[in-house]
Write an enzyme that holds these catalytic residues in place. Structure first.
Site, PDB file in Angstrom:
ATOM      1  N   ASP A  63       0.853  -1.187   0.000  1.00 26.19           N
ATOM      2  CA  ASP A  63       0.000   0.000   0.000  1.00 26.19           C
ATOM      3  C   ASP A  63       0.881   1.226   0.000  1.00 26.19           C
ATOM      4  O   ASP A  63       1.981   1.225   0.563  1.00 26.19           O
ATOM      5  CB  ASP A  63      -0.969  -0.004   1.186  1.00 26.19           C
ATOM      6  CG  ASP A  63      -0.288   0.015   2.535  1.00 26.19           C
ATOM      7  OD1 ASP A  63       0.038   1.113   3.013  1.00 26.19           O
ATOM      8  OD2 ASP A  63      -0.076  -1.070   3.117  1.00 26.19           O
ATOM      9  N   GLU A 102      -7.915   4.730  12.488  1.00 23.04           N
ATOM     10  CA  GLU A 102      -6.870   4.895  13.483  1.00 23.04           C
ATOM     11  C   GLU A 102      -7.232   6.074  14.376  1.00 23.04           C
ATOM     12  O   GLU A 102      -8.227   6.765  14.146  1.00 23.04           O
ATOM     13  CB  GLU A 102      -5.513   5.133  12.807  1.00 23.04           C
ATOM     14  CG  GLU A 102      -5.154   4.091  11.768  1.00 23.04           C
ATOM     15  CD  GLU A 102      -3.781   4.325  11.156  1.00 23.04           C
ATOM     16  OE1 GLU A 102      -2.843   4.626  11.907  1.00 23.04           O
ATOM     17  OE2 GLU A 102      -3.667   4.205   9.921  1.00 23.04           O
TER      18      GLU A 102
END
Length: 611
Positions: free
Chosen positions: A88, A184
């Site tokens: 990623d 997150e």
């Protein structure tokens, strides 16, 4: 591939905006805006505060590292032995050397597209185009739950992907991996200062909007510690693919967050130095390359399921209904353990654009609590008497109304199920329409009928219950008041007797019976008698015929979508139901309930029967 279901485009105009599931935060919980994405955006650079996937993820118990993991955290390589390797990237990686990545064995990549509703990846176009050369690619967004609504951030993400890929629609992207939501902590906040219930609602709204805009389930990037701290170990997202963040030398990323029994993607290593075109994050896929390819396919058959009947009813509501405005909105509450009151109530709820949520006789389950908090209705109406839903539950429900006051929680209840169904019918004020009569002693024939009764237009009407020996005085009084032009009997003579049919003829010029040789055939007959081939529904809802809760909660949702509910067994599709699906050729099929109710094999068969 299963997914959370969103309402189809056939929803009537009064449901416009129902997909905009903006989170109504409690005081002090952080401001959430439901407004559209801003016209201007910040182009992300490594110095501007934008973030890459995993920038703050706790390392997890298997790695001795600080509680917050930075981009320079020590690498681990537990997933490197898995056969399908990927990566990623974000703006930190600049112009990626995709040829080198492919030579290194990378077969898929996820590219950051957006963060919140203001940040974009300045390198997205190069990274998106180049990542396609690996074979498979997808896009991700870094979520900012405390800043704006899940709906607006999902919309912004889709717009940025389409713009960066130089296409005008998601379908024009071709075969892409599921969109990823990176969850997150905020830069200076734990869990974005949201309560666990608010966080769950925010994620849910994001997931529903992504499905509506892309036809794909959002993949959720998280790990056990964040999921526990910020969602309270919510179990309601297992149908979304899990992208697990864990940096370990172990061969698996276990344990997993509580919603999932298996993972799909694993970010197992982050760069040990500053990110560059060749120092990307390392990922693995949990399967072979054919299974990875299957994740790019949008299935016509989807599943809407919670961990139990109460969670499923909450998910159905969340997929369809936005939080209510001040002074507006009614939620109907029915027993999840008894069917009669919900049968009649489902028709009224759909007629009034309201959801049905389930409770036990003595408690409001957590999933129902969370959905009531999200909806914030002005009124709550309990369906059934105090032996079915106790006064203690009625008292507990007060806190979920806008006024948090006893007068705004009422009850529709008679001395028995037949009288209760008549009381519920008082919610229908139009005369000269259709009335449905079903037996009050069994539920199967009425399951499909409740969805039709909840529809708009000519098919809408109350559903009342009758006994084998005739029509009760209370039901007769409602028939006299309603002056129906047609009465429809749901089920054969063993369910709704010839005596009832004769009595019904006194109240309407036309009495019609929908009856098949089985409950499954009856559902097919109700559908074929209601939905002409010239104007078929775009969506069909599927429920198991051997249990009632999922179909009862689904009735108002299906009714609002002008869609039928067809019944199947846990392990197969009856012949007449399959023939009806073939006739309708729906664009999408929605399975109500989990795999214990309707198996994945049946879901796959249903997919083959869609258009």
């Amino acid at each position: 591939m299963t997914r959370i279901v969103a309402p189809t485009s056939s929803l009537r105009l009064r449901l416009a905006g129902a997909m905009a599931l903006a989170v109504a935060l409690a005081a002090g919980g952080g401001a959430v805006s439901a407004s559209a994405a801003p016209a201007t955006s910040t182009v992300e650079t490594p110095a501007d505060g934008g973030h890459s996937m995993g920038w703050s993820m706790p390392a997890g118990p298997q790695v001795a590292a600080p509680s917050v993991r930075s981009r320079d955290a020590a690498a681990a390589s537990g997933g490197s032995s898995l056969p399908v390797q990927g990566m990623d990237v974000s703006s930190y990686n600049g112009d990626v050397d995709w040829a080198a990545a492919k030579n290194a064995g990378k077969q898929f990549a996820f590219v950051k597209a957006s963060e919140g509703t203001t940040i974009t990846n300045e390198n997205f176009t190069q990274q998106w185009t180049g990542s396609a050369t690996l074979g498979y690619h997808g896009a991700y967004a870094v979520g900012s739950p405390g800043i704006s609504s899940g709906t607006s951030q999902a919309d912004y993400f889709v717009k940025q992907v389409e713009a960066g890929a130089r296409v005008t629609s998601w379908s024009a992207l071709g075969a892409v991996l599921p969109p990823v939501l990176d969850l997150e902590n905020g830069a200076t906040t734990e869990c974005w200062n949201l309560t666990q219930a608010q966080m769950v609602a925010w994620i849910q709204s994001y997931a529903v909007e992504i499905l509506a805009k892309t036809g794909q389930n959002v993949s959720i990037y998280s790990n056990p510690s964040w999921w526990s701290d910020c969602t309270g170990n919510s179990g309601g997202f297992g149908i979304s693919p899990l992208y697990i963040a864990r940096y370990t030398t172990a061969a698996t990323p276990n344990p997993l967050p509580s919603s999932w029994s298996a993972w799909s993607f694993w970010q197992y290593e982050k760069p040990t130095g500053n990110a560059s075109p060749t120092s990307y994050d390392f990922d693995a896929f949990n399967g072979n390359i054919s299974q990875l390819a299957s994740m790019t396919t949008t299935s016509a058959a989807s599943r809407l399921a919670g961990t139990n009947r109460f969670a499923t009813s909450a998910d159905l509501s969340a997929s369809t209904f936005s939080p209510f405005a001040a002074g507006q909105g009614t939620v109907y509450i029915a027993s999840g353990l008894s069917y009669p009151d919900a049968l009649a109530g489902g028709a009224l709820a759909g007629h009034l654009d309201s959801p049905v949520l389930l409770v036990t006789s003595t408690a409001v389950p957590p999933a129902t609590q969370a959905e009531l908090t999200r909806l914030d209705p002005a009124r709550i109406v309990i369906l059934g008497g105090t032996t079915v839903i106790t006064p203690a539950v009625q008292t507990a429900l007060q806190q979920y109304t806008q006024a948090q006051s006893a007068p705004f929680v009422t009850r529709l209840a008679g001395s028995n199920r037949f009288v209760t169904s008549a009381d519920i019918a008082t919610g229908f004020t139009t005369t000269g329409g259709v009335v449905y009569l079903a037996t009050g002693l069994a539920y199967p024939d009425a399951l499909s009928g409740a969805a039709v009764a909840a529809e708009s237009g000519a098919h809408s009407g109350p559903l009342m219950l009758v006994a084998p020996n005739g029509i009760s005085t209370a039901v007769a009084a409602q028939l006299t008041r309603l002056k129906p032009s047609k009465i429809i009997l749901l089920g054969g003579t063993s369910a709704v007797s010839t005596t009832v049919a004769s009595q019904a003829a006194k109240y309407a010029p036309t009495v019609t019976r929908f009856a098949g040789t089985t409950r499954y055939n009856t559902s097919a007959l109700i559908s074929s008698s209601t939905f002409p081939s010239s104007t078929p529904p775009t969506t069909v809802y599927i429920a198991v015929g051997t249990n009632f809760p999922d179909a009862l909660s689904g009735a108002p949702v299906a009714g609002l979508a002008d869609s039928p509910v067809l019944l199947v067994t846990s392990t197969g599709i009856p012949t007449l139901v399959a023939q009806e699906l073939h006739r309708l050729k729906p664009q999408s099929i929605v399975v109500l309930g989990g795999t214990s109710a309707i198996s994945t094999e049946v879901e796959a068969q249903l997919d083959g029967l869609a258009r």
